[in-house]
Design a protein around this motif. Structure first.
Motif, PDB file in Angstrom:
ATOM      1  N   VAL A   8       3.808  -1.140   1.835  1.00 51.38           N
ATOM      2  CA  VAL A   8       3.411  -0.519   0.568  1.00 51.38           C
ATOM      3  C   VAL A   8       4.357  -0.851  -0.584  1.00 51.38           C
ATOM      4  N   ASN A   9       5.557  -1.296  -0.275  1.00 54.64           N
ATOM      5  CA  ASN A   9       6.569  -1.551  -1.304  1.00 54.64           C
ATOM      6  C   ASN A   9       6.958  -3.024  -1.258  1.00 54.64           C
ATOM      7  N   PHE A  10       6.683  -3.750  -2.337  1.00 59.60           N
ATOM      8  CA  PHE A  10       6.997  -5.176  -2.400  1.00 59.60           C
ATOM      9  C   PHE A  10       8.058  -5.471  -3.464  1.00 59.60           C
ATOM     10  N   ASP A  11       8.764  -4.433  -3.879  1.00 58.79           N
ATOM     11  CA  ASP A  11       9.817  -4.578  -4.872  1.00 58.79           C
ATOM     12  C   ASP A  11      11.123  -4.858  -4.142  1.00 58.79           C
ATOM     13  N   HIS A  43      -4.662  -3.100  -3.138  1.00 59.42           N
ATOM     14  CA  HIS A  43      -4.683  -2.574  -4.504  1.00 59.42           C
ATOM     15  C   HIS A  43      -4.328  -3.691  -5.474  1.00 59.42           C
ATOM     16  N   TYR A  44      -4.888  -3.588  -6.679  1.00 62.30           N
ATOM     17  CA  TYR A  44      -4.518  -4.516  -7.742  1.00 62.30           C
ATOM     18  C   TYR A  44      -3.185  -4.113  -8.368  1.00 62.30           C
ATOM     19  N   LEU A  45      -2.915  -2.804  -8.402  1.00 60.76           N
ATOM     20  CA  LEU A  45      -1.712  -2.254  -9.011  1.00 60.76           C
ATOM     21  C   LEU A  45      -1.052  -1.289  -8.034  1.00 60.76           C
ATOM     22  N   GLN A  46       0.267  -1.160  -8.176  1.00 61.30           N
ATOM     23  CA  GLN A  46       0.960  -0.145  -7.386  1.00 61.30           C
ATOM     24  C   GLN A  46       0.443   1.238  -7.777  1.00 61.30           C
ATOM     25  N   ILE A  47       0.490   2.167  -6.832  1.00 64.95           N
ATOM     26  CA  ILE A  47      -0.018   3.513  -7.075  1.00 64.95           C
ATOM     27  C   ILE A  47       1.051   4.321  -7.799  1.00 64.95           C
ATOM     28  N   ALA A  48       0.801   4.648  -9.048  1.00 66.52           N
ATOM     29  CA  ALA A  48       1.738   5.447  -9.815  1.00 66.52           C
ATOM     30  C   ALA A  48       1.832   6.846  -9.208  1.00 66.52           C
ATOM     31  N   GLY A  49       3.042   7.374  -9.133  1.00 62.49           N
ATOM     32  CA  GLY A  49       3.236   8.706  -8.594  1.00 62.49           C
ATOM     33  C   GLY A  49       3.475   8.735  -7.106  1.00 62.49           C
ATOM     34  N   MET A  50       3.464   7.579  -6.457  1.00 59.48           N
ATOM     35  CA  MET A  50       3.703   7.532  -5.019  1.00 59.48           C
ATOM     36  C   MET A  50       5.185   7.577  -4.695  1.00 59.48           C
ATOM     37  N   GLY A  51       6.028   7.389  -5.712  1.00 61.81           N
ATOM     38  CA  GLY A  51       7.454   7.414  -5.494  1.00 61.81           C
ATOM     39  C   GLY A  51       8.044   6.058  -5.205  1.00 61.81           C
ATOM     40  N   ILE A  52       7.247   4.997  -5.358  1.00 62.37           N
ATOM     41  CA  ILE A  52       7.715   3.635  -5.096  1.00 62.37           C
ATOM     42  C   ILE A  52       7.965   2.894  -6.400  1.00 62.37           C
ATOM     43  N   GLY A  53       7.103   3.074  -7.358  1.00 59.36           N
ATOM     44  CA  GLY A  53       7.234   2.409  -8.641  1.00 59.36           C
ATOM     45  C   GLY A  53       6.026   2.717  -9.494  1.00 59.36           C
ATOM     46  N   ALA A 108      -7.865 -10.533  13.163  1.00 55.42           N
ATOM     47  CA  ALA A 108      -8.240  -9.816  11.950  1.00 55.42           C
ATOM     48  C   ALA A 108      -8.949  -8.505  12.278  1.00 55.42           C
ATOM     49  N   VAL A 109      -8.661  -7.508  11.459  1.00 58.71           N
ATOM     50  CA  VAL A 109      -9.358  -6.219  11.480  1.00 58.71           C
ATOM     51  C   VAL A 109      -9.850  -5.967  10.067  1.00 58.71           C
ATOM     52  N   LEU A 110     -11.060  -5.455   9.930  1.00 56.79           N
ATOM     53  CA  LEU A 110     -11.571  -5.074   8.614  1.00 56.79           C
ATOM     54  C   LEU A 110     -11.439  -3.573   8.441  1.00 56.79           C
ATOM     55  N   GLY A 111     -10.546  -3.164   7.539  1.00 59.36           N
ATOM     56  CA  GLY A 111     -10.486  -1.769   7.128  1.00 59.36           C
ATOM     57  C   GLY A 111     -11.264  -1.612   5.840  1.00 59.36           C
ATOM     58  N   LEU A 112     -12.086  -0.599   5.753  1.00 57.28           N
ATOM     59  CA  LEU A 112     -12.991  -0.458   4.613  1.00 57.28           C
ATOM     60  C   LEU A 112     -13.091   0.999   4.205  1.00 57.28           C
ATOM     61  N   GLY A 113     -13.147   1.218   2.881  1.00 56.01           N
ATOM     62  CA  GLY A 113     -13.305   2.564   2.358  1.00 56.01           C
ATOM     63  C   GLY A 113     -14.063   2.556   1.047  1.00 56.01           C
ATOM     64  N   ALA A 114     -14.296   3.728   0.505  1.00 54.52           N
ATOM     65  CA  ALA A 114     -15.150   3.870  -0.681  1.00 54.52           C
ATOM     66  C   ALA A 114     -14.425   3.602  -1.986  1.00 54.52           C
ATOM     67  N   ALA A 115     -13.114   3.358  -1.951  1.00 57.78           N
ATOM     68  CA  ALA A 115     -12.279   3.128  -3.141  1.00 57.78           C
ATOM     69  C   ALA A 115     -12.123   4.429  -3.929  1.00 57.78           C
ATOM     70  N   TRP A 116     -10.970   4.543  -4.610  1.00 59.00           N
ATOM     71  CA  TRP A 116     -10.696   5.791  -5.332  1.00 59.00           C
ATOM     72  C   TRP A 116      -9.855   5.591  -6.590  1.00 59.00           C
ATOM     73  N   TYR A 117      -9.135   4.468  -6.693  1.00 61.38           N
ATOM     74  CA  TYR A 117      -8.102   4.323  -7.715  1.00 61.38           C
ATOM     75  C   TYR A 117      -8.685   3.674  -8.963  1.00 61.38           C
ATOM     76  N   GLU A 118      -9.305   4.495  -9.805  1.00 60.11           N
ATOM     77  CA  GLU A 118      -9.961   3.976 -10.999  1.00 60.11           C
ATOM     78  C   GLU A 118      -8.966   3.293 -11.934  1.00 60.11           C
ATOM     79  N   ARG A 119      -7.733   3.741 -11.955  1.00 62.49           N
ATOM     80  CA  ARG A 119      -6.714   3.197 -12.864  1.00 62.49           C
ATOM     81  C   ARG A 119      -6.576   1.680 -12.735  1.00 62.49           C
ATOM     82  N   GLU A 120      -6.714   1.150 -11.522  1.00 59.95           N
ATOM     83  CA  GLU A 120      -6.525  -0.286 -11.351  1.00 59.95           C
ATOM     84  C   GLU A 120      -7.794  -1.086 -11.627  1.00 59.95           C
TER      85      GLU A 120
END
Length: 295
Positions: A8-11, A43-53, A108-120
């Motif tokens: 989750v952290n690539f910094d 994700h296209y962008l890091q999740i703000a408020g996650m405590g990573i960046g 390979a495994v396909l993980g799939l969900g409905a998406a939630w992060y409108e900000r990105e």
């Protein structure tokens, strides 16, 4: 119990030039430690408020990252946890995951969900439809990937997606297991029962296994209605809290997980929150994974 590491952290120290070398070392460390699954955020962008960046923190594209990891591993499963249904056209998604499976030797495994992060979505002009439509698209995407990974290369006509043909060459070496992420009891877990091979739920120290047990009970009810073998579905959790991968922290963590194993959880995914994923994984290999194998 199996263990997955969710990146989750690539910094990393050294900036963007360090991402490739660090991920290469992550792959080597994961296999040496006995990690079963390596995943990254989709994700296209890091999740703000996650405590990573903030949103301008490094966030490499998910499937490109997995392809890189495939070249630096030989046995771990590779997936995104999880791909939002809005991010890629389902036909192309099936093709991408098929390619990853071929290049990784069937991992390979396909993980799939409905998406939630409108900000990105907004900065890149990616449509973000209402939740009800996203779930409709999620179900159609599940139908499309299953069709593309079958002998049926005919058309697909859905409400949101229309494919004139579902040609997929090369086919994956194995049909990638499909994981649907989320614990929504009316829609998400029904889709797990109808289409998926695995479910992924959230777990954290302040909730405990009873909440997960309740979700699994709902899943079992959906499986009964759908005619699905409940025991066939892999039960996994994403541990939504930091884990101390040292002797004391490893014992405390695995003691907590004993309760989750008792309710049927078979795999836990943990996150290296700091910029040292290699050290984190090495700690898991020494203090967590041997204990998990006994649960």
């Amino acid at each position: 119990m199996k263990l997955g590491v969710h990146l989750v952290n690539f910094d990393f120290p050294g900036g963007p030039a360090a991402i490739g070398p660090t991920l290469a070392r992550v792959g080597v460390a994961a296999e040496a430690a006995g990690v079963d699954n390596l995943s990254a955020m989709d994700h296209y962008l890091q999740i703000a408020g996650m405590g990573i960046g903030d949103v301008d923190a490094p966030m490499p594209e998910g499937y490109t990252t997995l392809a890189f990891l495939a070249a630096h591993t030989t046995s771990v499963e590779l997936q995104l946890l999880v791909t939002g249904v809005t991010y890629r056209h389902p036909g192309l998604l099936a093709k991408i995951v098929s390619t990853l499976d071929v290049l990784s030797g069937g991992r390979a495994v396909l993980g799939l969900g409905a998406a939630w992060y409108e900000r990105e979505h907004v900065p890149f002009g990616v449509p973000f439809p209402p939740l009800a439509e996203r779930f409709e698209r999620l179900e159609e995407t599940l139908q499309i990937v299953h069709q593309m990974w079958s002998d049926d290369d005919g058309p697909f006509h859905g409400k949101h997606y229309r494919l004139a043909e579902t040609i997929n060459s090369p086919q994956p070496l194995r049909r990638p297991p499909v994981m649907v992420g989320g614990g929504g009891e009316k829609k998400t877990l029904r889709l797990v029962a109808r289409y998926a091979d695995a479910t992924n739920l959230f777990a954290r120290p302040d909730t405990g296994p009873d909440q997960v047990r309740a979700k699994l009970d709902v899943l079992a009810e959906h499986c009964a209605r759908e005619g699905t073998d409940y025991d066939r579905i892999q039960k996994t959790v994403l541990w939504a809290a930091p884990v101390a991968a040292d002797a004391e922290g490893g014992k405390a963590f695995t003691d907590q997980l004993a309760g989750y194993a008792a309710v049927g959880i078979e795999e836990v995914h943990v996150m290296p929150w700091t910029g040292d994923p290699v050290g984190f994984i090495e700690g898991l290999g020494g203090h967590v994974i041997p204990r998990l194998k006994e649960l």
